[in-house]
Design a protein around this motif. Structure first.
Motif, PDB file in Angstrom:
ATOM      1  N   ARG A  38     -57.146  59.330  10.033  1.00 14.43           N
ATOM      2  CA  ARG A  38     -57.671  59.724  11.335  1.00 14.43           C
ATOM      3  C   ARG A  38     -59.155  60.037  11.271  1.00 14.43           C
ATOM      4  O   ARG A  38     -59.889  59.814  12.212  1.00 14.43           O
ATOM      5  CB  ARG A  38     -56.898  60.941  11.873  1.00 14.43           C
ATOM      6  N   PRO A  41     -60.949  56.007  10.372  1.00 10.59           N
ATOM      7  CA  PRO A  41     -59.970  54.980  10.773  1.00 10.59           C
ATOM      8  C   PRO A  41     -60.475  53.571  10.485  1.00 10.59           C
ATOM      9  O   PRO A  41     -61.674  53.346  10.311  1.00 10.59           O
ATOM     10  CB  PRO A  41     -59.834  55.218  12.288  1.00 10.59           C
ATOM     11  N   LYS A  43     -60.640  51.176  12.520  1.00 12.06           N
ATOM     12  CA  LYS A  43     -61.344  50.667  13.705  1.00 12.06           C
ATOM     13  C   LYS A  43     -61.647  51.847  14.626  1.00 12.06           C
ATOM     14  O   LYS A  43     -61.040  52.911  14.484  1.00 12.06           O
ATOM     15  CB  LYS A  43     -60.509  49.614  14.441  1.00 12.06           C
ATOM     16  N   ASN A  45     -61.433  54.517  17.382  1.00 16.27           N
ATOM     17  CA  ASN A  45     -60.202  55.031  18.007  1.00 16.27           C
ATOM     18  C   ASN A  45     -60.513  56.078  19.065  1.00 16.27           C
ATOM     19  O   ASN A  45     -60.241  57.272  18.885  1.00 16.27           O
ATOM     20  CB  ASN A  45     -59.253  55.598  16.951  1.00 16.27           C
ATOM     21  N   THR A 274     -58.096  47.310  24.828  1.00 14.21           N
ATOM     22  CA  THR A 274     -58.544  48.506  24.128  1.00 14.21           C
ATOM     23  C   THR A 274     -58.494  48.281  22.616  1.00 14.21           C
ATOM     24  O   THR A 274     -57.887  47.317  22.142  1.00 14.21           O
ATOM     25  CB  THR A 274     -57.674  49.713  24.524  1.00 14.21           C
ATOM     26  N   ASP A 276     -56.776  49.444  20.341  1.00 14.73           N
ATOM     27  CA  ASP A 276     -55.432  49.346  19.756  1.00 14.73           C
ATOM     28  C   ASP A 276     -54.693  48.079  20.169  1.00 14.73           C
ATOM     29  O   ASP A 276     -53.514  47.896  19.841  1.00 14.73           O
ATOM     30  CB  ASP A 276     -54.600  50.579  20.115  1.00 14.73           C
ATOM     31  N   LYS A 278     -54.053  46.929  23.309  1.00 14.61           N
ATOM     32  CA  LYS A 278     -53.381  46.950  24.604  1.00 14.61           C
ATOM     33  C   LYS A 278     -54.256  46.301  25.671  1.00 14.61           C
ATOM     34  O   LYS A 278     -55.420  46.657  25.828  1.00 14.61           O
ATOM     35  CB  LYS A 278     -53.049  48.388  25.003  1.00 14.61           C
ATOM     36  N   SER A 296     -63.774  48.474  23.645  1.00 17.35           N
ATOM     37  CA  SER A 296     -62.800  47.702  24.411  1.00 17.35           C
ATOM     38  C   SER A 296     -63.420  46.359  24.777  1.00 17.35           C
ATOM     39  O   SER A 296     -64.591  46.290  25.160  1.00 17.35           O
ATOM     40  CB  SER A 296     -62.401  48.437  25.698  1.00 17.35           C
TER      41      SER A 296
END
Length: 331
Positions: A38, A41, A43, A45, A274, A276, A278, A296
Motif C-alpha cells: 500500500r 504500490p 501503480k 492508487n 480508472t 484499477d 474499471k 485514469s
C-alpha cells in the motif's frame, strides 16, 4: 518452531506472531512489511472514485439552500461536491469543488485564507467578486481567481441567482495543516470596478483560442495561465478548457493528474478507465460536473450532430509537475 534467539527479547513477547504485533503497538512502532504494497504500490492508487453531479439534480437543492440560510449567515453558501469514496473536502484526492449560490442583493462577507481558489461562473449575470480592491463582474464562463491571503467578498447586483463552481486546494491542507482564514472587519472590503484584471479570464477569448483550428482539428485544449506564475494559475491547482467537435471522440490519455470537469455547453459522454481497470461511462450535458481520479484513461465524445461541446476542468497539474510526479500516456 522455536522463537528466534534475539538478544534482549523476552521469549513471551516473541512466542507468537500475533503477540509480537500486539506488543509493539505500545512502543509507537509498526511493521512496514505488512503494508508495503500500500505504501509503494505497483501503480497509482487514488482513493477517490469517478463521480458525477448532474446540474438538474443539484440545482433544486442549491436553490432550496437559498431559502434555508442567507449568504451572510452561511458566510459561504456552498454545496460541497464530496467524492463518494471519501469525505469533505475531497472531490478528488487533491481538489475540492463546490457549487456556490448568491441571490440578488446578497453579500458573502469579506475574508481571506491561505488556500488558493478559482471560480468558474455557471449561471447568472451582474454578480461580482471583489479581490483586494478590484471589483470583478461575473458572466457565465468567466474564471475568477482569489489568490492566497487576498481579501475577497462576493455579491450580486443582478435580478436572478448567481451560481459558480468553486475549485480550491483544500485537500492539500489535510497533510500540510497551515491553512487558516481571517474575517474582515466589515462585510465588504473597499473596492472599485475593474475592467482589466490579472485575476479574471473571460470565456470569449478562451473559446476563440479553442476554435482557432476548428475546421481541421476535432479536439483542442486551452491551458489557463497567470501572469504571476507564468505557467499555471497557481502553484497548486489550475484550469483548462477543451473543445470536442460534433460527433468526435478524443484519443484516450492518462496522466498523473486528477480533474473536476464542468460542462460549459454541449452533450456527450466521457469514457474513463480508472487505475484499477474499471471502465465507467459518464453521460453529460451543459452545467454538469464530474470528477476523474489521477492516472485514469479519459476520452470524451460529443454526441451532438452539428455543434461542438466545451468543457472546463480544474486540475492539480501545477503541484504534480512541481514535485516531479508528472507522467502521461496516450493509449
Amino acid at each position: 518452531m522455536a522463537a528466534p534467539n534475539v538478544p534482549g527479547a523476552k521469549s513471551s513477547t516473541l512466542s507468537t506472531e500475533d503477540q509480537f504485533y500486539t506488543d509493539i503497538v505500545s512502543k509507537n512502532v509498526a511493521p512496514l512489511w505488512t503494508v508495503l504494497n500500500r505504501m509503494v504500490p505497483p501503480k497509482p492508487n487514488p482513493s477517490s472514485a469517478v463521480a458525477t453531479w448532474p446540474y438538474e439534480d443539484i440545482r433544486p437543492v442549491l436553490m432550496q439552500s437559498g431559502i434555508i440560510v442567507s449568504a451572510e449567515e452561511a458566510e459561504r453558501r456552498v454545496l460541497m461536491l464530496v467524492n463518494p469514496t471519501m469525505e469533505a473536502p475531497y472531490t478528488t484526492d487533491t481538489i475540492y469543488a463546490g457549487l456556490q449560490l448568491i441571490l440578488p442583493g446578497e453579500t458573502a462577507p469579506a475574508h481571506r485564507h491561505v488556500a488558493f481558489a478559482l471560480r468558474f461562473i455557471v449561471e447568472g449575470s451582474r454578480g461580482f467578486t471583489a479581490v483586494e480592491g478590484q471589483k470583478l463582474m461575473m458572466e457565465r464562463g468567466d474564471v475568477i481567481l482569489t489568490p492566497s491571503w487576498h481579501w475577497h467578498d462576493h455579491g450580486s447586483e443582478g435580478d436572478g441567482p448567481m451560481v459558480w463552481l468553486d475549485g480550491l486546494d483544500l485537500p492539500v491542507y489535510r497533510f500540510l495543516p497551515v491553512n487558516f482564514a481571517e474575517n474582515y472587519e466589515e462585510a465588504r472590503y473597499p473596492s472599485e470596478l475593474s475592467d482589466n484584471s490579472n485575476w479574471k479570464f473571460p470565456w470569449a477569448p478562451v473559446q476563440a483560442a479553442l476554435d482557432e483550428n476548428k475546421e481541421t482539428e476535432s479536439y483542442a485544449r486551452y491551458d489557463y495561465k497567470s501572469g504571476e506564475h507564468g505557467k499555471h494559475l497557481s502553484k497548486t491547482i489550475s484550469g483548462q478548457a477543451e473543445r470536442v467537435s460534433a460527433g468526435a471522440t478524443t484519443k484516450r490519455v492518462r496522466e498523473t493528474v486528477s480533474f473536476v470537469y464542468h460542462v460549459y455547453e454541449g452533450e456527450g459522454f466521457s469514457t474513463i478507465v480508472t487505475p484499477d481497470g474499471k471502465e465507467e461511462k459518464i453521460q453529460w450535458k451543459g452545467k454538469d460536473t464530474f470528477a476523474v481520479p489521477a492516472w485514469s484513461a479519459i476520452s470524451h465524445t460529443c454526441t451532438q450532430k452539428s455543434a461542438s461541446a466545451y468543457l472546463f476542468a480544474v486540475n492539480d497539474r501545477p503541484m504534480i509537475e512541481s514535485l516531479g510526479l508528472y507522467k502521461k500516456e496516450q493509449l
